[in-house]
Design a protein around this motif. Structure first.
Motif, short mmCIF file in Angstrom:
data_model
loop_
_atom_site.label_atom_id
_atom_site.label_comp_id
_atom_site.label_asym_id
_atom_site.label_seq_id
_atom_site.Cartn_x
_atom_site.Cartn_y
_atom_site.Cartn_z
N ALA A 217 -3.43 -28.58 5.04
CA ALA A 217 -2.42 -28.78 3.79
C ALA A 217 -2.58 -30.36 3.82
CB ALA A 217 -1.37 -28.20 3.89
N GLY A 218 -2.06 -31.20 5.00
CA GLY A 218 -1.99 -31.76 5.38
C GLY A 218 -3.48 -33.39 4.57
N ARG A 219 -4.49 -32.81 4.54
CA ARG A 219 -5.43 -33.54 4.06
C ARG A 219 -5.97 -33.24 2.57
NH1 ARG A 219 -11.30 -32.46 6.80
NH2 ARG A 219 -11.21 -29.98 6.66
N LEU A 220 -5.50 -31.92 1.93
CA LEU A 220 -5.63 -31.95 0.88
C LEU A 220 -4.48 -32.72 -0.53
CD1 LEU A 220 -5.27 -28.92 0.79
CD2 LEU A 220 -7.54 -29.62 0.34
N ASP A 221 -5.73 -33.74 -1.16
CA ASP A 221 -4.63 -34.50 -2.34
C ASP A 221 -4.28 -33.10 -3.35
OD1 ASP A 221 -5.93 -34.18 -4.11
OD2 ASP A 221 -7.39 -35.61 -3.56
N ASP A 222 -3.33 -33.34 -3.93
CA ASP A 222 -2.53 -32.92 -5.09
C ASP A 222 -3.57 -32.28 -6.39
OD1 ASP A 222 -0.39 -34.62 -4.15
OD2 ASP A 222 -0.08 -35.80 -6.18
N GLU A 223 -5.22 -33.42 -6.71
CA GLU A 223 -5.78 -32.38 -7.17
C GLU A 223 -6.32 -31.10 -6.43
OE1 GLU A 223 -7.23 -35.75 -10.10
OE2 GLU A 223 -5.43 -35.51 -8.20
#
Ligand SMILES: Cc1cc2nc3c(=O)[nH]c(=O)nc-3n(C[C@H](O)[C@H](O)[C@H](O)COP(=O)(O)OP(=O)(O)OC[C@H]3O[C@@H](n4cnc5c(N)ncnc54)[C@H](O)[C@@H]3O)c2cc1C
Lengths: 236, 424
Positions: A217-223
């Motif tokens: 999750a840490g490297r996923l941005d909001d979109e």
């Protein structure tokens, strides 16, 4: 690279999807770092056969606990910092190089520090090559850094692109099964988008504790999180 | 240059007009649908076949060349040695890929690649055309890597580093060791498939011996000064199998080994040991077809991390253990992750479907003893230079039993997930 532009030609025709800016880059330029290292050479050796001199040798320095090179007599200051758990990860090496005495009061390293961020990045990229290679020792230190992503206040209002979600989801389905079965790994299909988004942000901000999920999750941005919610929320 | 989506899109848009002159869907000479040939139906190849076939919905002809009718996963083959799985539970067939995804599964060996004509020749005599070729042949062993050992000795001294009959053989040998006998492992040098694999194997062999043959000894001759999850393994070994396992690193001659398969002896730096089982895991190289294709640099096939394309031939993508890409360890998880990036790139090139920036991840679980699982993992992204590690984590020593049990259960879930992701 020319070929890659070819692949991306489609975008010009389809219109640009609304992704957030997102960057990954090497720690620095190791070749330039080799020159910066000239400033360190008077005291430190690195590479094959490197020995302790005025300072300890720097082979394997990444992710090493502070004050642990065998046969080197460390200052009291550094030993105290080591007792406090100082680990030479990228962040702490960078801080130490910027201003050694600010990070470790009482260190014997009499060096004023590298004020320029790019000098530090380059010399660290140079030194990184003398530490474990992640391919062989997967727990070795990173070799690239991801730029921060900003959280917007409208996160929950974002409507994800399910097609992008489908691609991103291929990372999730290595463990989480698409048919919703859960043996040892929970089902993530058909969740209301809001629950999905909240859960992912909880991992991202490390409120939830699972290390794999924090990392993913840490490297996923909001979109991207919204896109995944849209995809998994509507699977047949 | 750093990988930046806006950059990519900006440039894409700027040259969009040129696309009219250079149609993306190639039907190269043979007419009809674009053709993808995949060599190797393992973690990389099976995943790529499924993702390309599924994503292109019949627009691309997908052929998978794989000699074996049943693929035994190396992952969890150590658990088979430990008695935690039976062999049939790690065997998988290609029926669903053929029937549900329309993949043309050809049980044959690829024996040659003509990169100019873009054809793959098969041992059975046929030949296949391709617009894009994906090679995921796994590993072969470097000849002469262990003094005294070659493929003809693999029955006396099995590697069990390709699963199936070799795993069965090694298990049978372990089960018939005399009481108090000696198991020797000759561990491989870097880089090799599955960095924690040999050490998970030691844990599983020790688990079996502890129950059936508690006075047996295990010796590991290792040319590497350090290995993956070392602190976790060593803690586990002293917790569960105290005194049974001896690790001989290079400082004590672990890299200076000669074996004699006829006499069943192992000479470690002048010390000759009589072995009851000798598990030789030699140095590795890309599956031989990569060499035959002429796309190797040294022992491995270098690729561009954005697309997994060979650096030597852009019509070929190389996945999994056979490629050299940067920081990702050679694992089934990595091969599966790389296959999805390659599938997307291939579909983009052949049918103009959307292409997103490459992302990769890996997690390797290892079992130390019943309900005592540990893991290490990381995320990766493509830079122009390589696939670079961005973030990672590892289990900690001294974790409590319930966390270790949950980690093991998670690995079982992962196994079910990845095999479903490969074979449908
Ligand atoms: C003991 C052990 C434990 C492991 N544990 C794990 C684990 O827990 N987690 C994990 O992620 N990974 C694990 N791995 C690693 C994992 O098995 C490999 O990294 C993975 O299988 C690599 O995938 P691949 O597609 O590159 O090759 P493979 O999966 O080996 O597939 C290659 C296929 O290509 C075929 N082939 C080869 N040459 C040709 C040819 N010329 N023509 C046609 N077909 C050909 C072969 O028959 C084979 O089926 C383990 C490995 C071992 C040995």
């Amino acid at each position: 690279m020319r070929w890659i532009y070819g692949v991306f030609l489609g975008f010009g025709l389809l219109g640009a999807p609304a992704w957030a800016e997102h960057d990954v880059h090497a720690i620095g330029d190791a070749e330039k770092g080799a020159k910066v290292f000239n400033k360190c050479k008077g005291c430190h050796q690195v590479g094959e056969g490197a020995k302790n001199r005025i300072g300890p040798h720097l082979n394997g320095v990444f992710d090493r606990a502070a004050a642990t090179v065998e046969g080197f007599k460390y200052s009291k200051g550094l030993r105290r910092a080591a007792d406090g758990g100082l680990l030479w990860d990228l962040e702490h090496l960078d801080a130490y190089l910027e201003n050694p005495k600010a990070l470790v009061s009482g260190t014997r390293m009499s060096f004023r520090g590298l004020k320029k961020q790019h000098d530090r990045a380059n010399v660290l990229a140079f030194l990184r090559a003398y530490s474990d290679n992640p391919q062989n020792i997967p727990e070795a230190a990173p070799t690239a850094v991801l730029s921060e992503v900003k959280l917007s206040p409208e996160i929950l209002a974002l409507v994800g692109d399910p097609e992008y979600g489908e691609y991103l989801a291929s990372e999730c389905t290595t463990c989480h099964q698409k048919d919703g079965s859960d043996q040892g790994i929970p089902s993530i299909v058909l969740w209301p988008a809001e629950d999905f988004v909240i859960a992912m942000h909880a991992y991202k901000t490390k409120v939830r504790s699972h290390p794999v999920m924090q990392m993913m999750a840490g490297r996923l941005d909001d979109e991207e999180i919204a896109a995944l919610a849209a995809y998994f929320g509507n699977l047949e | 240059m750093t990988l930046n989506r806006r950059n990519f899109m900006g440039k894409g848009a700027a040259v969009a007009a040129a696309s009219l002159a250079a149609p993306m869907v190639m039907a190269d000479g043979h007419g009809g649908k674009p053709k993808v040939v995949i060599v190797g139906g393992g973690a990389g190849g099976a995943t790529a076949a499924r993702y390309i076939a599924k994503g292109s919905k019949g627009e691309i002809d997908v052929t998978l060349v794989e000699p074996t009718r049943k693929y035994y996963t190396c992952f969890f083959s150590n658990l088979y040695l430990g008695g935690f799985r039976d062999l049939s539970s790690i065997g998988h067939t290609y029926g669903t890929l053929a029937s549900e995804y329309g993949v043309n599964v050809v049980h044959d060996w690829a024996v040659g690649i003509d990169r100019d004509a873009k054809t793959v020749s098969l041992a059975g005599g046929g030949s296949l055309n391709y617009d894009r070729l994906i090679l995921s042949p796994g590993i072969d062993f470097v000849e002469g890597a262990v003094n005294g050992w070659d493929i003809s000795a693999q029955n006396a001294m099995p590697h069990a580093y390709k699963a199936g009959s070799q795993s069965e053989l090694l298990k049978a040998q372990i089960d018939s060791m005399p009481q108090g006998g000696t198991y020797v492992m000759v561990a491989p040098p870097n880089p090799f498939r599955c960095p924690p694999g040999p050490y998970e194997r030691i844990s599983m062999v020790a688990h079996t011996l502890k129950a059936n043959n508690p006075t047996a000894k295990i010796i590991i001759a290792d040319p590497k000064p350090k290995f993956s999850k070392q602190a976790l393994f060593q803690e586990g070994w002293s917790n569960h199998y105290d005194g049974m396992i001896e690790w001989v690193g290079p400082d004590f001659g672990g890299g200076n080994v000669t074996v004699d398969p006829a006499a069943m002896t192992v000479d470690i730096d002048g010390d000759v040991i009589k072995a009851d089982v000798c598990n030789v895991i030699p140095a590795m190289k890309a599956g031989r077809i990569c060499e035959l294709a002429g796309i190797n640099d040294g022992n491995w096939a270098p690729v561009n991390g954005h697309t997994m394309q060979s650096k030597i031939d852009e019509n070929i993508h190389v996945l999994g253990d056979a490629c050299s890409q940067g920081d990702m360890p050679k694992s089934g998880f990595s091969a599966n992750s790389q296959a999805k990036v390659a599938a997307m790139a291939v579909r983009g090139a052949l049918t103009g479907s959307k292409v997103f920036p490459a992302k990769f991840s890996n997690t390797c679980w290892s079992l130390l003893d019943t309900d005592d699982g540990v893991k290490v993992g990381a995320t990766y992204e493509a830079t122009d230079e390589k696939i670079a590690k961005v973030d990672g984590f590892i289990s900690k020593t001294g974790e409590d039993a319930s966390l270790r049990k949950a980690t093991y259960e998670e690995s079982v879930g992962w196994y079910n997930g990845i095999t479903a992701d490969m074979f449908g």
